[in-house]
Motif scaffolding. Structure first.
Motif, mmCIF file in Angstrom:
data_model
loop_
_atom_site.group_PDB
_atom_site.id
_atom_site.type_symbol
_atom_site.label_atom_id
_atom_site.label_comp_id
_atom_site.label_asym_id
_atom_site.label_seq_id
_atom_site.Cartn_x
_atom_site.Cartn_y
_atom_site.Cartn_z
ATOM 1 N N GLY A 125 -14.464 -63.748 12.238
ATOM 2 C CA GLY A 125 -15.381 -63.029 12.832
ATOM 3 C C GLY A 125 -15.450 -61.716 12.249
ATOM 4 O O GLY A 125 -14.951 -61.244 11.489
ATOM 5 N N LYS A 126 -16.512 -61.144 12.545
ATOM 6 C CA LYS A 126 -17.053 -59.673 12.293
ATOM 7 C C LYS A 126 -16.076 -58.625 12.347
ATOM 8 O O LYS A 126 -15.546 -57.941 11.633
ATOM 9 N N GLY A 127 -15.325 -58.856 13.473
ATOM 10 C CA GLY A 127 -14.256 -57.786 13.792
ATOM 11 C C GLY A 127 -13.061 -58.124 12.860
ATOM 12 O O GLY A 127 -12.534 -57.095 12.592
ATOM 13 N N GLY A 128 -12.774 -59.302 12.591
ATOM 14 C CA GLY A 128 -11.455 -59.636 11.816
ATOM 15 C C GLY A 128 -11.766 -58.979 10.485
ATOM 16 O O GLY A 128 -10.773 -58.453 9.817
ATOM 17 N N VAL A 129 -12.935 -59.360 9.809
ATOM 18 C CA VAL A 129 -13.041 -58.925 8.536
ATOM 19 C C VAL A 129 -13.245 -57.407 8.407
ATOM 20 O O VAL A 129 -12.606 -57.056 7.479
ATOM 21 N N THR A 130 -13.715 -56.623 9.373
ATOM 22 C CA THR A 130 -13.681 -55.213 9.422
ATOM 23 C C THR A 130 -12.224 -54.671 9.624
ATOM 24 O O THR A 130 -12.005 -53.912 8.881
ATOM 25 N N LEU A 131 -11.381 -55.477 10.346
ATOM 26 C CA LEU A 131 -9.797 -55.046 10.641
ATOM 27 C C LEU A 131 -9.150 -55.314 9.166
ATOM 28 O O LEU A 131 -8.536 -54.200 8.871
ATOM 29 N N VAL A 132 -9.426 -56.163 8.590
ATOM 30 C CA VAL A 132 -8.839 -56.499 7.174
ATOM 31 C C VAL A 132 -9.328 -55.376 6.214
ATOM 32 O O VAL A 132 -8.407 -54.774 5.493
ATOM 33 N N THR A 133 -10.460 -54.766 6.352
ATOM 34 C CA THR A 133 -11.082 -54.169 5.362
ATOM 35 C C THR A 133 -10.466 -52.856 5.572
ATOM 36 O O THR A 133 -9.958 -51.936 4.662
ATOM 37 N N ARG A 134 -10.371 -52.323 6.958
ATOM 38 C CA ARG A 134 -9.786 -51.028 7.399
ATOM 39 C C ARG A 134 -8.251 -50.992 6.888
ATOM 40 O O ARG A 134 -8.092 -49.845 6.528
ATOM 41 N N VAL A 148 -5.468 -54.676 -2.307
ATOM 42 C CA VAL A 148 -6.031 -53.643 -1.624
ATOM 43 C C VAL A 148 -7.276 -52.979 -2.281
ATOM 44 O O VAL A 148 -7.977 -52.416 -1.423
ATOM 45 N N ILE A 149 -7.188 -52.860 -3.638
ATOM 46 C CA ILE A 149 -8.072 -52.417 -4.332
ATOM 47 C C ILE A 149 -9.561 -53.225 -4.394
ATOM 48 O O ILE A 149 -10.631 -52.759 -4.047
ATOM 49 N N VAL A 150 -9.240 -54.326 -4.715
ATOM 50 C CA VAL A 150 -10.409 -55.505 -4.912
ATOM 51 C C VAL A 150 -10.883 -55.786 -3.410
ATOM 52 O O VAL A 150 -12.035 -55.858 -3.419
ATOM 53 N N ASP A 151 -9.884 -55.907 -2.455
ATOM 54 C CA ASP A 151 -10.317 -56.221 -1.341
ATOM 55 C C ASP A 151 -10.978 -57.475 -1.147
ATOM 56 O O ASP A 151 -12.141 -57.259 -0.634
ATOM 57 N N PRO A 152 -10.653 -58.449 -1.420
ATOM 58 C CA PRO A 152 -11.256 -59.873 -1.431
ATOM 59 C C PRO A 152 -12.009 -60.076 -0.133
ATOM 60 O O PRO A 152 -13.223 -60.612 0.060
ATOM 61 N N PRO A 153 -11.136 -59.773 1.052
ATOM 62 C CA PRO A 153 -12.046 -60.339 2.490
ATOM 63 C C PRO A 153 -12.974 -59.092 2.610
ATOM 64 O O PRO A 153 -13.924 -59.558 3.459
ATOM 65 N N GLY A 154 -12.848 -57.900 1.901
ATOM 66 C CA GLY A 154 -13.909 -57.127 2.362
ATOM 67 C C GLY A 154 -15.310 -57.413 1.501
ATOM 68 O O GLY A 154 -16.441 -56.746 1.717
ATOM 69 N N THR A 155 -14.974 -58.152 0.450
ATOM 70 C CA THR A 155 -16.359 -58.699 -0.132
ATOM 71 C C THR A 155 -17.085 -59.867 0.161
ATOM 72 O O THR A 155 -18.273 -59.891 -0.122
ATOM 73 N N ILE A 156 -16.555 -60.408 1.587
ATOM 74 C CA ILE A 156 -17.114 -61.365 2.114
ATOM 75 C C ILE A 156 -18.609 -60.980 2.923
ATOM 76 O O ILE A 156 -19.630 -61.700 2.433
ATOM 77 N N PRO A 157 -18.845 -59.762 3.430
ATOM 78 C CA PRO A 157 -20.054 -59.352 4.084
ATOM 79 C C PRO A 157 -21.114 -59.151 2.964
ATOM 80 O O PRO A 157 -22.377 -59.299 2.917
ATOM 81 N N ILE A 158 -20.512 -58.368 1.865
ATOM 82 C CA ILE A 158 -21.258 -58.164 0.578
ATOM 83 C C ILE A 158 -21.937 -59.332 -0.069
ATOM 84 O O ILE A 158 -23.061 -59.372 -0.206
ATOM 85 N N PHE A 159 -21.018 -60.269 -0.345
ATOM 86 C CA PHE A 159 -21.407 -61.569 -0.892
ATOM 87 C C PHE A 159 -22.263 -62.201 -0.192
ATOM 88 O O PHE A 159 -23.380 -62.758 -0.856
#
Length: 209
Positions: free
Chosen positions: A170-179, A18-29
């Motif tokens: 999808g964009k919504g899925g990545v956002t949901l995982v990040t939240r 949850v700290i590193v948040d691999p799914p959340g790195t997708i849009p940044i990467f």
């Protein structure tokens, strides 16, 4: 005889995830490597993962010596780490995780992907605290090592296949995982703050040990 403390392993793994948040790195990467070829993107993912883990492991090994040299107590580190993680959690919940941008002429695999995105202060503090809690137990040190290997693999895979994963979720899925990661991280940070305050009060004799 148990070689790994399974419960401790799960705790370390979930916390780092949850700290590193691999799914959340997708849009940044994807944003930072948009001009790269597939081969260059794969290499960038590998280098970023290596740099991030090098930073984290370095502090895991030498962190206690740094604390002793600077006369910093574990509760103080825990309280500071809790505040830091809470700020990161609030950024995730507010959708501000993509504010980091690469400086011109800087290898994005090193900065900001390797550090501070992957090998950031949140992960560093968390691992140092887990090493402190291991208290010399081999089963717990093994759990930390396995968790770091697993997180490294996830970091690389999420970045390496970021295009495919983003398309599936999808964009919504990545956002949901990040939240969701933001909510979990907020809970972890608050618990760290409570534990630090309790340790301070115990050391001062305000409450019994």
């Amino acid at each position: 005889m148990n070689v790994v403390d399974a419960r401790f392993l799960l705790e370390v793994l979930v916390t780092l995830f949850v700290i590193v948040d691999p799914p959340g790195t997708i849009p940044i990467f994807m944003a930072l490597t948009s001009t790269m070829t597939a081969k260059q993107r794969s290499r960038a993912a590998l280098v970023a993962t290596g740099v991030g883990m090098l930073v984290i492991v370095g502090f895991a090994v030498f962190g206690q010596f740094i604390l002793a040299y600077m006369h910093i107590s574990l509760p103080a580190l825990q309280f500071a780490g809790g505040l830091l993680l809470l700020l990161i959690a609030l950024q995730l919940l507010a959708g501000q995780e993509d504010e980091m941008a690469a400086s011109e002429g800087v290898n994005v695999a090193l900065v900001p992907l390797g550090t501070p995105l992957l090998g950031g202060p949140g992960a560093i503090v968390a691992v140092m605290l887990f090493v402190q809690r291991a208290d010399g137990e081999i089963t717990r040190f093994s759990a930390i090592a396995l968790a770091l290997v697993a997180i490294a693999a996830m970091m690389y895979l999420f970045m390496r296949f970021s295009v495919v994963i983003a398309r599936v979720l999808g964009k919504g899925g990545v956002t949901l995982v990040t939240r969701i990661a933001g909510v979990l991280l907020a809970a972890i940070s608050v618990q760290m703050l409570f534990d630090a305050v309790r340790s301070f009060l115990t050391d001062w004799g305000v409450i019994p040990a």
